[in-house]
Write a protein that holds these residues in place. Structure first.
Motif, PDB file in Angstrom:
ATOM      1  N   LEU A  91       0.818  -1.208   0.000  1.00  0.00           N
ATOM      2  CA  LEU A  91       0.000   0.000   0.000  1.00  0.00           C
ATOM      3  C   LEU A  91       0.855   1.262   0.000  1.00  0.00           C
ATOM      4  N   LEU A  92       1.902   1.268   0.782  1.00  0.00           N
ATOM      5  CA  LEU A  92       2.729   2.470   0.911  1.00  0.00           C
ATOM      6  C   LEU A  92       3.700   2.661  -0.247  1.00  0.00           C
ATOM      7  N   THR A  93       4.255   1.555  -0.774  1.00  0.00           N
ATOM      8  CA  THR A  93       5.321   1.689  -1.767  1.00  0.00           C
ATOM      9  C   THR A  93       4.990   1.082  -3.129  1.00  0.00           C
ATOM     10  N   GLY A  94       4.001   0.203  -3.177  1.00  0.00           N
ATOM     11  CA  GLY A  94       3.692  -0.494  -4.415  1.00  0.00           C
ATOM     12  C   GLY A  94       4.522  -1.746  -4.618  1.00  0.00           C
ATOM     13  N   LYS A  95       5.392  -2.063  -3.666  1.00  0.00           N
ATOM     14  CA  LYS A  95       6.252  -3.240  -3.772  1.00  0.00           C
ATOM     15  C   LYS A  95       5.579  -4.431  -3.096  1.00  0.00           C
ATOM     16  N   GLY A  96       5.798  -5.601  -3.682  1.00  0.00           N
ATOM     17  CA  GLY A  96       5.246  -6.815  -3.106  1.00  0.00           C
ATOM     18  C   GLY A  96       3.825  -7.073  -3.578  1.00  0.00           C
ATOM     19  N   GLU A  97       3.170  -7.962  -2.878  1.00  0.00           N
ATOM     20  CA  GLU A  97       1.813  -8.371  -3.222  1.00  0.00           C
ATOM     21  C   GLU A  97       0.785  -7.526  -2.476  1.00  0.00           C
ATOM     22  N   MET A  98      -0.411  -7.452  -3.034  1.00  0.00           N
ATOM     23  CA  MET A  98      -1.486  -6.673  -2.421  1.00  0.00           C
ATOM     24  C   MET A  98      -1.857  -7.218  -1.039  1.00  0.00           C
ATOM     25  N   LEU A  99      -1.919  -8.529  -0.942  1.00  0.00           N
ATOM     26  CA  LEU A  99      -2.360  -9.164   0.300  1.00  0.00           C
ATOM     27  C   LEU A  99      -1.192  -9.808   1.013  1.00  0.00           C
ATOM     28  N   LYS A 100      -1.278  -9.832   2.336  1.00  0.00           N
ATOM     29  CA  LYS A 100      -0.259 -10.493   3.140  1.00  0.00           C
ATOM     30  C   LYS A 100      -0.318 -11.988   2.877  1.00  0.00           C
ATOM     31  N   THR A 101       0.819 -12.637   3.056  1.00  0.00           N
ATOM     32  CA  THR A 101       0.840 -14.091   2.967  1.00  0.00           C
ATOM     33  C   THR A 101       0.357 -14.666   4.285  1.00  0.00           C
ATOM     34  N   SER A 102       0.047 -15.922   4.316  1.00  0.00           N
ATOM     35  CA  SER A 102      -0.419 -16.565   5.546  1.00  0.00           C
ATOM     36  C   SER A 102       0.635 -16.460   6.639  1.00  0.00           C
ATOM     37  N   ALA A 103       1.904 -16.614   6.289  1.00  0.00           N
ATOM     38  CA  ALA A 103       2.980 -16.514   7.273  1.00  0.00           C
ATOM     39  C   ALA A 103       3.023 -15.130   7.915  1.00  0.00           C
ATOM     40  N   GLN A 104       2.834 -14.080   7.118  1.00  0.00           N
ATOM     41  CA  GLN A 104       2.829 -12.724   7.667  1.00  0.00           C
ATOM     42  C   GLN A 104       1.642 -12.547   8.600  1.00  0.00           C
ATOM     43  N   ASN A 105       0.480 -13.079   8.244  1.00  0.00           N
ATOM     44  CA  ASN A 105      -0.698 -12.958   9.095  1.00  0.00           C
ATOM     45  C   ASN A 105      -0.490 -13.653  10.417  1.00  0.00           C
ATOM     46  N   ILE A 106       0.119 -14.849  10.394  1.00  0.00           N
ATOM     47  CA  ILE A 106       0.358 -15.592  11.627  1.00  0.00           C
ATOM     48  C   ILE A 106       1.346 -14.847  12.510  1.00  0.00           C
ATOM     49  N   THR A 107       2.423 -14.320  11.925  1.00  0.00           N
ATOM     50  CA  THR A 107       3.442 -13.591  12.683  1.00  0.00           C
ATOM     51  C   THR A 107       2.847 -12.353  13.338  1.00  0.00           C
ATOM     52  N   GLN A 108       2.064 -11.590  12.585  1.00  0.00           N
ATOM     53  CA  GLN A 108       1.527 -10.335  13.116  1.00  0.00           C
ATOM     54  C   GLN A 108       0.365 -10.542  14.065  1.00  0.00           C
ATOM     55  N   ASN A 109      -0.395 -11.608  13.898  1.00  0.00           N
ATOM     56  CA  ASN A 109      -1.563 -11.849  14.747  1.00  0.00           C
ATOM     57  C   ASN A 109      -1.274 -12.829  15.878  1.00  0.00           C
TER      58      ASN A 109
END
Length: 75
Positions: free
Chosen positions: A56-74
């Motif tokens: 969202l901020l830079t346009g880099k990467g994928e639109m949605l978080k991966t499952s691993a990112q969701n697990i880490t952050q939540n």
């Protein structure tokens, strides 16, 4: 950033009005030159935690978080 928010809205399959209602953002904020504040982003990420912040901020990467990112952050 507003263009990416509009891409996300299109991806979700709804219109700006529904986005404004769900996030509590002011109607028309995506149509103005300015208007997005830290508070705006907090509302967006609170309602849609699946959005990849870097994308969202830079346009880099994928639109949605991966499952691993969701697990880490939540977890």
């Amino acid at each position: 950033m507003k263009e990416r928010i509009l891409q996300f809205i299109e991806y979700k399959g709804f219109n700006k009005r529904k986005f404004y209602e769900e996030t509590g953002l002011s109607n028309g904020i995506l149509d103005k030159k300015s208007g997005l504040t830290l508070g705006s982003f907090e509302k967006i990420f609170s309602k849609y935690p699946e959005i990849n912040i870097e994308w969202l901020l830079t346009g880099k990467g994928e639109m949605l978080k991966t499952s691993a990112q969701n697990i880490t952050q939540n977890g």
